[in-house]
Design an enzyme around this catalytic site. Sequence first.
Site, PDB file in Angstrom:
ATOM      1  N   ASN A 172      32.863 -31.736 -14.998  1.00 58.49           N
ATOM      2  CA  ASN A 172      32.459 -30.393 -15.389  1.00 58.49           C
ATOM      3  C   ASN A 172      32.941 -29.443 -14.312  1.00 58.49           C
ATOM      4  OD1 ASN A 172      30.588 -30.696 -17.868  1.00 58.49           O
ATOM      5  ND2 ASN A 172      29.960 -32.326 -16.448  1.00 58.49           N
ATOM      6  N   GLU A 173      34.105 -28.871 -14.564  1.00 58.40           N
ATOM      7  CA  GLU A 173      34.756 -28.020 -13.570  1.00 58.40           C
ATOM      8  C   GLU A 173      34.134 -26.613 -13.599  1.00 58.40           C
ATOM      9  OE1 GLU A 173      36.514 -29.221 -11.418  1.00 58.40           O
ATOM     10  OE2 GLU A 173      37.971 -30.691 -12.124  1.00 58.40           O
TER      11      GLU A 173
END
Length: 640
Positions: A172-173
Amino acid sequence: MKLNNTTKIKFKPAGQLEETRFEKIHNVVFNNSNEASITVAHEIAKLIKDKAKENKPCVLGLATGSSPIRIYEELIRLHKEEGLSFSNVISFNLDEYWSMQSDNLQSYHYFMHEYLFDHIDILPENIHVPDGTVQPDEVNQYCIDYDLKIKSYGGLDFQLLGIGRTGHIGFNEPGSHYNSGTRSITLNHITREDAAPAFLGIKNVPRRAITMGISTIKSAKRIILLGWGANKATVLQKTIEGEITSQIPATYLQNHQNTTFVLDEEASSELTRIKTPWLVTSCVWNDELKKKAIFWLCEKQQKPILKLTDKDFNDNGMSNLLASEGRAYDLNIKIFNALQHTITGWPGGKPNADDSHRPERATPIKKRVIIFSPHPDDDVISMGGTFDRLVEQGHEVHIVYQTSGNIAVSDEEALKFAEVTKSLQIKDLVIDKIINDIKKKTPNQIDTKETRHLKGKIRRAESLAATRFLGLPDKNVHFLDLPFYETGTVKKKNLSDQDITIVKNIIQKIQPHQIYAAGDLADPHGTHKVCLDAIFAAIDVLKPEKFMNNCWVWLYRGAWYEWESHEIDMVVPMSPDQVLKKRLAIFYHQSQKDGVMFQGDDAREFWVRAEDRNRETAKKYHDLGMADYAAMEAFKRYYF
Ligand code: F6R
């Protein structure tokens, strides 16, 4: 936030202060990642056993990467030696590159089997790792089903996490939404750079991945996030002390009621209570903390030491320091002198001088010195100026290269040497083989033994060119080629007795008065740390020997970090000419110039980094009120 009472595992902090008002996530700091990993593994083991007693499955969310490796090793040990069974475990991995075949050495599927699943009794049907081969038009449904499957088992009982330098959890950037589910994403450039060494170049790193979402992760009943090493310190500080923001997805964990961040000392170093404890509590002041606080105060007030006033101390949480020391004037002079005494142009000791305030002993006048260099270039990059002085001042200097460094030579570079050799028309079948092997090589393929041999030889020849340039006879240059390094991949073998014995033998043979070593404690799996562990282990064995009473150990830092000013026990100033000479020595390592294979996240070439860093150290000393030098190399003494 509290630990889950049912876990009963006691997290014992490494003697630091308790959490403070600055911190929004429960966290515990351990002396090192090994101790921390064992504690976490035992919490997981206890959960598995508790669930088994209740005849229930234990649903574990698992992570890959370097952080959890030691935990998996301990879980395997618990299985093999203490009968821990994983037969009730259902596992869901956080993520997988996409597209990615599961038998690819870089796949997370492969990783999990290699590091855990192949060594325990988990049932194959209970293992879930996102499928990197799922077709683009099926990926959405696949991700929805992944989340549904987790729910069908009653949700995750436990989620293990690492953290990326971008603040990602799973993949989850930055920009990820707090209620995101499992989905396909595009990897951040920094994340791809971090993965580049394992893929032997950023061009081979996939651009996409499938990851559990933030809401999937947050639905876990218990979460532990692991943070090891100095390169995670900044993002961890922002995550633990900053505001919740989609730009640092790990901050979403501030809202989770049963999360613990488990850190080692380096990873915790930017937390307010560790970095500037005087701002949050009244401190017990030892000499190191005094220096740390005063250097920090100088930076904050933009003043040299001798200009700090009582008011500066009182306004910045240091009134109790002043109360115990008297006036700022006395304290300033004391710290000023201590700093000045770390400066010397005589790293091997100044002959016939009073050495009571010098970092090194005056006698023996001619010392035997070992400079350990993990890779064949750390010697000149990190301490080329000091190396030069030691030789010039007549000491018997030995350079000991610990590893071959072969994987850092590009195929193009190796091919150049092989083709030159071939053009000499020496009939050599090995050269033909090497040329063929390199030309046929596919991305991610490991070099053949012959190619690795050539690459290692290239680094040897470069090293000898540099050491000759600095005036060292070849007989004083030693290449250990430690076995732990020789895998042909970024992943190395564990340190063995064989490695330690090789290091021990060279120390015993030379019987040095000084040992210089790369003191990179940050990355628990990095080559520098393993090389240092080998030296420490060898010293431990040799300690009882008489010559060791006269042996002092100095740690320099590798290409990435410098010691903090308060940690430095010796600095060696360099003139502009010496800076240039050091640069030329680094240039001999041609295979490591111009777009090297393991560049890291810093685009500057090694010689530029070295010069910037040495200039910055000199500037820091100057800002504190010392003389204005062009550059300085810094060392910390290691006491054994
Ligand atoms: C791994 C994962 C990532 C890593 C993170 C840290 O499954 O999802 O979030 O945990 O990139 O990686 P390391 O541990 O290699 O520093």
